[in-house]
Scaffold this motif. Structure first.
Motif, PDB file in Angstrom:
ATOM      1  N   LEU A 105       4.104  -1.916   7.343  1.00 19.12           N
ATOM      2  CA  LEU A 105       2.698  -2.330   7.190  1.00 19.12           C
ATOM      3  C   LEU A 105       2.360  -2.321   5.709  1.00 19.12           C
ATOM      4  O   LEU A 105       2.689  -1.368   5.009  1.00 19.12           O
ATOM      5  CB  LEU A 105       1.762  -1.333   7.883  1.00 19.12           C
ATOM      6  N   TYR A 106       1.693  -3.363   5.263  1.00 24.75           N
ATOM      7  CA  TYR A 106       1.184  -3.357   3.893  1.00 24.75           C
ATOM      8  C   TYR A 106      -0.340  -3.362   3.941  1.00 24.75           C
ATOM      9  O   TYR A 106      -0.935  -4.285   4.512  1.00 24.75           O
ATOM     10  CB  TYR A 106       1.646  -4.601   3.129  1.00 24.75           C
ATOM     11  N   VAL A 107      -0.946  -2.379   3.386  1.00 30.06           N
ATOM     12  CA  VAL A 107      -2.403  -2.346   3.260  1.00 30.06           C
ATOM     13  C   VAL A 107      -2.717  -2.861   1.858  1.00 30.06           C
ATOM     14  O   VAL A 107      -2.360  -2.225   0.863  1.00 30.06           O
ATOM     15  CB  VAL A 107      -2.941  -0.907   3.431  1.00 30.06           C
ATOM     16  N   GLU A 108      -3.359  -4.022   1.799  1.00 34.06           N
ATOM     17  CA  GLU A 108      -3.556  -4.672   0.493  1.00 34.06           C
ATOM     18  C   GLU A 108      -4.959  -4.449  -0.034  1.00 34.06           C
ATOM     19  O   GLU A 108      -5.902  -4.283   0.736  1.00 34.06           O
ATOM     20  CB  GLU A 108      -3.250  -6.165   0.617  1.00 34.06           C
ATOM     21  N   ASN A 109      -5.068  -4.478  -1.333  1.00 30.80           N
ATOM     22  CA  ASN A 109      -6.356  -4.201  -1.970  1.00 30.80           C
ATOM     23  C   ASN A 109      -6.586  -5.195  -3.114  1.00 30.80           C
ATOM     24  O   ASN A 109      -6.460  -4.849  -4.291  1.00 30.80           O
ATOM     25  CB  ASN A 109      -6.348  -2.757  -2.499  1.00 30.80           C
ATOM     26  N   THR A 177      -0.012  -7.205   7.515  1.00 33.23           N
ATOM     27  CA  THR A 177      -1.064  -6.800   6.594  1.00 33.23           C
ATOM     28  C   THR A 177      -2.368  -6.687   7.366  1.00 33.23           C
ATOM     29  O   THR A 177      -2.994  -7.701   7.668  1.00 33.23           O
ATOM     30  CB  THR A 177      -1.217  -7.834   5.471  1.00 33.23           C
ATOM     31  N   PRO A 178      -2.764  -5.483   7.742  1.00 31.55           N
ATOM     32  CA  PRO A 178      -4.001  -5.344   8.491  1.00 31.55           C
ATOM     33  C   PRO A 178      -5.194  -5.776   7.638  1.00 31.55           C
ATOM     34  O   PRO A 178      -5.190  -5.601   6.416  1.00 31.55           O
ATOM     35  CB  PRO A 178      -4.091  -3.851   8.797  1.00 31.55           C
ATOM     36  N   ALA A 179      -6.185  -6.344   8.319  1.00 29.24           N
ATOM     37  CA  ALA A 179      -7.410  -6.702   7.591  1.00 29.24           C
ATOM     38  C   ALA A 179      -8.131  -5.422   7.184  1.00 29.24           C
ATOM     39  O   ALA A 179      -8.199  -4.467   7.945  1.00 29.24           O
ATOM     40  CB  ALA A 179      -8.299  -7.538   8.489  1.00 29.24           C
TER      41      ALA A 179
END
Lengths: 547, 231
Positions: A105-109, A177-179
């Protein structure tokens, strides 16, 4: 009238101009020197500032995502972090994940729509072209991730992994990539967003980044789980929640969070790129497999009833009266594998008026070695959740756990203490909203009299003596010796378990924990699982990745 | 009208001497200022060098602290109390005194836990008095190697170089603890060392030159706080 000078006459061929020019040149050199020094200083400062900024931004990414992985409230089962379920269902990263299963999982910012974050597209990319590229994943050496794209010449993975390369989107694994929104990551999608770009969530595997193993007797790529005090490796196809470390104690996945922060380059300032990593895990509820679990030997004396059938899943009926009373437990799904007592020592029964009700052939499990509960660690962990520090003022003396015998604070005799509320309607399991559960930390030895009552986790950082009854729903956690010799004729004193530590002087049953005197304990898994507070996952280790 | 022709054939000796004198005064003044500027340049340059040396040390120190305690006792499958002499495990800060600090950690992600000791060497043989950094692997394969990190230090006196702080920011002056051999995670010293969450380092370096007043040696003091993120 005019005067004309002859050429060459009166010509001012002094050195003033020359001296002035020399002075100007000298001053210019000195000035340039100062400017150069200032520039250098500025560069050094900016570089240092950027490095610090990106390091702490990277750490903040870890902390931020850690909060998104918080487990549900143990009492209500609600309030899990937004990424908790997705992360709990992660499989081990493999080359081609089975449909519907995710390994990474990639949590993007991002800082906005124009900020492209692309951790996985590596084909031909370099870090200059794509500073958000995940060039660390290959270092993790996930055994299921083989045959990756060859890294660019000189890339760190090439040298360290002998060919295991950089990730490429959808060629061998499915990055998800979760929203996210500003409620989950502060200021995300705005110019004010912190400069961490992504946080990667994966399960921890047996073989760590550094090549070390959690369990060297197990295969490399197996998943690692946390039981509250120790990491364990589970077999292929198993899940942490479905694999108890003890007979009745479940485990939780150990997550590996990896965070990348990149500060932008501005002018001559090249920016900075830092990666940090953290191992975290939610701690499962402490569920000993017996109503009495003590590291010290146990003496049972006088009248007692120890029912090790799980009150949550079993139905018990009692017939007869007096000495001929018989209790029978069972029912569909009844958990009957608990013991009446489990101890690292032995059990000494005195008298014949005690009763144990157990589904095990022998109600006592003795000589448990190694003792699976880290009492010291558990107390240190759970006392942080205590919301009532007022006990400190009631306790005197000095504390030294390492002396023989250990020295505990003395918190005196306390009568009619109430810790939260004791549920009504038991043995029918109470609804979560019908009672208040607390984590109560008593920092020293205490004697509780006159029917103390409550629910949750009662921590006694010393010896516990109970006389005159108790009504407790949950876990009683004691560092030292337990003496429970007066149940006051209450129907059931304890739904749950009492877990006590080692008394260094307890070399025989006489020195051990004593239970008796009309006490009645009923094992209850639900009471144990509902105890404790909702807290963020525990940080097991953290470090910066340098390569 | 008949004009009388004036012949300017040069300066008189007096004029020349006055001119030379004036030039000497001006040049003397300029050179005097230049000398001061040069001295200032030399002094400031040396201060910059000292500052840079201190910064590099602090950067190194802070990085070591950040890696201290990784991989910790809970990253391997050992049931507590975990023996801290396990070479796979980093025990974090293992010794502290006002003038020395020892920590363990996998500093370079090599898979090997390293033992790093920062210590004050009060020898008067240049480059000391100094702070030295000794590195060895915990498994004993790499023998200890000692490097001088900052040189020509001013004696830190009784307050020392290192000062520990707990999680609440309380200073623990004079703390002197060492993890005994064979200790586990239950050891009292380990638990106390484990309370250290930050370490402040303060030290003063002395240059070879003197300040502009000619009497005071060039000195630069720097202080920094490093956090230990591992629990």
């Amino acid at each position: 009238m005019t005067f004309r000078r002859k050429a060459g006459q009166n010509s001012q061929r002094g050195v003033a101009m020359l001296v002035a020019m020399l002075a100007v040149v000298l001053l210019a050199i000195i000035g340039l020197g100062f400017i150069f020094m200032a520039e250098t200083e500025n560069s050094v400062n900016n570089s240092y500032k950027d490095a610090q900024k990106s390091y702490f931004a990277s750490r903040s990414g870890l902390e931020n995502v850690r909060l998104l992985l918080i487990a549900p409230d143990p009492k209500t089962g609600a309030g899990a972090g937004p990424l908790y379920n997705q992360a709990t269902n992660l499989v081990m990263p493999v080359a081609l994940n089975p449909p519907g299963q995710t390994g990474v999982l990639y949590v993007e910012n991002p800082t906005g729509a124009g900020d492209t974050i692309d951790p996985t597209t590596a084909a031909g990319a370099t870090l200059i072209q794509n500073p958000t590229l995940d060039n660390e994943l290959c270092l993790e050496q996930f055994t299921g991730m083989v045959n990756l794209l060859p890294p660019p010449a000189g890339a760190p993975c090439e040298a360290k992994t002998g060919g295991q390369g950089l990730p490429a989107a959808s060629t061998y694994f499915q990055p998800v990539t979760p929203a996210t929104n500003p409620g989950m990551i502060m200021n995300t999608n705005s110019a004010l967003a912190l400069p961490f770009k992504w946080v990667r969530i994966t399960n921890k595997q047996n073989k760590m980044l550094t090549g070390q193993h959690v369990d060297s007797t197990q295969a490399d790529g197996l998943q690692v789980c946390w039981d509250g005090s120790t990491q364990h490796v589970i077999p292929v196809g198993s899940t942490c929640l479905g694999t108890p470390s003890l007979a009745s104690q479940s485990m939780r996945p150990v997550w590996l969070l990896t965070s990348l922060a990149v500060t932008p380059s501005l002018g001559r300032n090249g920016g900075s790129r830092r990666i940090t990593q953290m191992e975290i895990a939610n701690s499962p509820p402490i569920t000993p497999n017996s109503p009495i679990a003590t590291q010290a030997p146990v003496k049972l004396q006088g009248s007692y009833v120890l029912n090790s059938y799980d009150n949550c899943t079993c139905t018990c009926t009692t017939s007869g009266s007096g000495s001929s009373t018989t209790t029978t437990c069972g029912g569909a799904g009844c958990y009957n594998q608990a013991y009446a007592v489990e101890t690292a020592g032995g059990v000494n029964t005195v008298g014949s008026s005690g009763q144990t009700i157990s589904g095990q052939p022998s109600p006592y499990l003795t000589g448990v070695n190694p003792w699976p509960f880290d009492i010291d660690g558990l107390i240190n962990q759970f006392k942080q959740q205590s919301s009532s520090p007022n006990w400190s003022s009631s306790c005197t003396g000095t504390q030294n756990f390492n002396s023989i015998p250990p020295q505990y604070l003395s918190c005196g005799t306390q009568s009619s203490q109430q810790f939260g509320t004791y549920p009504s309607g038991l043995p029918t399991e109470p609804s979560p909203g019908s009672y208040t559960s607390v984590t109560e930390y008593i920092p020293g030895s205490v004697k509780l009299t006159s029917a103390a009552n409550g629910s949750g986790i009662l921590i006694v950082d010393g010896d516990l003596e109970i006389n005159g009854g108790l009504n407790w729903y949950g876990l009683v956690l004691v560092r030292g010796k337990v003496s429970f010799t007066g149940g006051a004729g209450q129907s059931v004193n304890l739904y749950g378990s009492i877990l006590a530590g080692e008394d260094v002087l307890a070399v025989n049953n006489i020195d051990g924990d004593t239970f008796g005197g009309s006490i009645n304990f009923h094992y209850d898994v639900c009471a144990l699982k509902r105890s404790g507070q909702q807290v963020p996952p525990r940080i097991l280790a953290t470090h910066e990745i340098t390569f | 009208m008949k004009c009388k022709k004036i012949r300017s054939t040069g300066f008189t000796l007096l004029e020349s001497m006055i001119c030379v004198l004036l030039i000497m005064v001006v040049v003397g003044a300029v050179f005097s200022q230049m000398r001061k500027a040069q001295a200032s340049y030399r002094v400031e340059g040396q201060k910059v060098d000292l500052t840079q040396q201190e910064r590099e040390f602090i950067d190194q120190f802070a990085r070591d602290l950040r890696q201290a305690g990784y991989p910790g006792p809970y990253t391997v499958g050992v049931i507590p109390p975990v023996p801290l002499n396990d070479v796979r495990i980093s025990a974090g800060v293992t010794a502290i005194s006002p003038n020395s600090l020892t920590l363990e950690g996998d500093l370079d992600n090599s898979g090997k836990v390293q033992i790093v000791t920062y210590s004050y060497n009060n020898s008067t043989n240049f480059p000391c008095p100094c702070i030295q950094r000794t590195v060895a692997t915990k498994d004993g394969i790499l023998a200890p190697a000692t490097y001088t990190e900052v040189q020509n230090m001013v004696d830190p006196g009784a307050q020392g170089i290192f000062l520990a702080y707990d999680a609440n920011g309380n200073a623990q002056p004079g703390l002197a603890l060492t993890l005994p051999a064979g200790a586990t995670t239950k050891d009292a010293n380990y638990l106390q060392l484990h309370q250290i969450k930050s370490v402040r380092v303060t030290f003063t370096l002395q240059g070879q030159s003197r300040e502009l007043n000619g009497s005071t040696p060039i000195q630069v003091t720097m202080t920094a706080m490093g956090r230990i993120p591992n629990d």
